[in-house]
Design an enzyme around this catalytic site. Structure first.
Site, PDB file in Angstrom:
ATOM      1  N   GLY A  21       0.829  -1.206   0.000  1.00  0.00           N
ATOM      2  CA  GLY A  21       0.000   0.000   0.000  1.00  0.00           C
ATOM      3  C   GLY A  21       0.856   1.245   0.000  1.00  0.00           C
ATOM      4  O   GLY A  21       0.524   2.256   0.622  1.00  0.00           O
ATOM      5  N   ALA A  22       1.979   1.177  -0.722  1.00  0.00           N
ATOM      6  CA  ALA A  22       2.980   2.245  -0.660  1.00  0.00           C
ATOM      7  C   ALA A  22       2.936   3.189  -1.847  1.00  0.00           C
ATOM      8  O   ALA A  22       3.820   4.026  -2.000  1.00  0.00           O
ATOM      9  CB  ALA A  22       4.376   1.635  -0.553  1.00  0.00           C
ATOM     10  N   GLY A  69      -0.325   8.013   0.069  1.00  0.00           N
ATOM     11  CA  GLY A  69      -0.770   8.066   1.451  1.00  0.00           C
ATOM     12  C   GLY A  69       0.307   7.728   2.455  1.00  0.00           C
ATOM     13  O   GLY A  69       1.500   7.971   2.244  1.00  0.00           O
ATOM     14  N   ILE A  70      -0.117   7.128   3.577  1.00  0.00           N
ATOM     15  CA  ILE A  70       0.820   6.884   4.668  1.00  0.00           C
ATOM     16  C   ILE A  70       1.860   5.834   4.303  1.00  0.00           C
ATOM     17  O   ILE A  70       2.973   5.863   4.827  1.00  0.00           O
ATOM     18  CB  ILE A  70       0.086   6.509   5.966  1.00  0.00           C
ATOM     19  CG1 ILE A  70      -0.592   5.146   5.878  1.00  0.00           C
ATOM     20  CG2 ILE A  70      -0.923   7.577   6.339  1.00  0.00           C
ATOM     21  CD1 ILE A  70      -1.188   4.694   7.204  1.00  0.00           C
ATOM     22  N   GLY A  71       1.526   4.922   3.396  1.00  0.00           N
ATOM     23  CA  GLY A  71       2.509   3.938   2.972  1.00  0.00           C
ATOM     24  C   GLY A  71       3.671   4.584   2.245  1.00  0.00           C
ATOM     25  O   GLY A  71       4.836   4.244   2.481  1.00  0.00           O
ATOM     26  N   SER A 119      -7.282  -0.324  12.492  1.00  0.00           N
ATOM     27  CA  SER A 119      -8.156   0.850  12.602  1.00  0.00           C
ATOM     28  C   SER A 119      -8.972   0.745  13.879  1.00  0.00           C
ATOM     29  O   SER A 119      -9.317  -0.358  14.330  1.00  0.00           O
ATOM     30  CB  SER A 119      -9.104   0.928  11.400  1.00  0.00           C
ATOM     31  OG  SER A 119     -10.089   1.928  11.613  1.00  0.00           O
ATOM     32  N   TYR A 173     -15.826  -3.325   6.550  1.00  0.00           N
ATOM     33  CA  TYR A 173     -14.517  -2.758   6.894  1.00  0.00           C
ATOM     34  C   TYR A 173     -14.195  -3.014   8.365  1.00  0.00           C
ATOM     35  O   TYR A 173     -13.070  -3.403   8.710  1.00  0.00           O
ATOM     36  CB  TYR A 173     -14.515  -1.266   6.592  1.00  0.00           C
ATOM     37  CG  TYR A 173     -13.202  -0.586   6.905  1.00  0.00           C
ATOM     38  CD1 TYR A 173     -12.078  -0.814   6.114  1.00  0.00           C
ATOM     39  CD2 TYR A 173     -13.085   0.295   7.977  1.00  0.00           C
ATOM     40  CE1 TYR A 173     -10.865  -0.190   6.388  1.00  0.00           C
ATOM     41  CE2 TYR A 173     -11.878   0.924   8.256  1.00  0.00           C
ATOM     42  CZ  TYR A 173     -10.780   0.673   7.463  1.00  0.00           C
ATOM     43  OH  TYR A 173      -9.579   1.289   7.745  1.00  0.00           O
TER      44      TYR A 173
END
Length: 283
Positions: A9-10, A13-15, A131, A160
């Site tokens: 997930g890079a 965003g945060i990744g 989360s 989710y």
């Protein structure tokens, strides 16, 4: 000490923030994402390898693992499992799994197992983005085992929440079933990125408009993720230096995980159901 770290997930965003920060600190960073152009852009920034995979296809997860093993000669220190998202209407993947559960939990579960031996050769660390939504998760368990399919009462938010609960349970399960590895779950905060933008859930509205100003920045959350990846398992929590294996952290403090995440029977049932869903033996 320099580590070899895979961040999923890079592509943004945060990744992406975590990958860049880890590279700045001298670590070898491999980045994985679904979008080829953006993933290659981040890989170029960090001077690392780019891997493209769609977690909605378990075949691509297996190919990702094989490519990572080849690129690292079978030695990996840290897996930062950050990919995921809030999806829309209930759908099944080509593997027959509920899509939100597969993308957020089953694919990371499979990837941990496929890379387990490489992680054992290295520092043996797994950092899982979870989360606070996991508090709303409810995964039913019957005689047939844990139900990860959410056939009844489906909504994007509920799907989710269940997947994020499964993430926290996986971290607990690693401690129970893979004691030679160390895992930690992180709620990075509600981050002001494009996360959730493709969903039909009302949760997407949180990421837009005035409410967006109240959210955590991706820079802050990504740096927190990077700090955990560079940290060391220890008996006590020393912010961003040591963390407890099996622990759940809310930003840069010890988090309060849901009661369900401490249920040993549920941890075991979800572990077994996850293994069955991705074609692995239960142990």
């Amino acid at each position: 000490m320099t580590r070899t770290i895979l961040v999923t997930g890079a592509s943004d965003g945060i990744g992406a923030v975590a990958a860049r920060r880890l590279a700045e600190d001298g670590h070898r960073v491999l980045v994985a994402g679904r979008d080829r152009t953006r993933t290659q852009h981040v890989a170029s920034d960090v001077g690392g390898d780019a891997f493209v995979a769609d977690l909605a296809r378990l075949g691509e997860v297996r190919a990702l693992a094989a490519d990572v093993l080849a690129a690292t000669d079978g030695r990996l220190d840290v897996l930062v499992s950050n990919a995921g998202g809030i999806l829309g209407r209930r759908a099944l993947t080509e593997d027959g799994n509920e899509a939100t559960m597969q993308v957020n939990h089953l694919a990371p579960f499979l990837l941990v197992h496929l890379l387990a031996d490489a992680l054992r050769e290295g520092a043996g660390l797994v950092v899982q983005t979870a989360s606070a939504a996991h508090h709303a998760g409810r995964i039913p368990v019957a005689a047939a085992g844990a139900d990860l399919s959410l056939r009844r009462g489906y909504s994007p938010a509920r799907a989710y929440a269940n997947a994020k609960l499964a993430n926290v349970l996986m971290v607990r399960g690693i401690a129970a079933h893979m004691p030679d590895l160390h895992a930690v779950a992180l709620h990075p905060g509600v981050v002001a990125t494009s996360f959730g933008s493709g969903s039909t859930s009302l949760l997407r509205l949180v990421y837009r408009g005035v409410a967006r100003r109240l959210l955590t920045t991706d820079e802050h959350a990504g740096e927190t993720l990077a700090m955990l990846a560079a940290g060391t398992p220890g008996a006590e929590w020393t912010p961003m230096t040591t963390w407890t294996s099996g622990g759940y952290y809310d930003g840069r403090r010890v988090g309060r995980a849901s009661r369900a995440s401490h249920d040993v029977a549920l941890i075991d049932a979800v572990w077994r159901a996850s293994a069955a869903a991705v074609g692995l033996p239960p142990r």
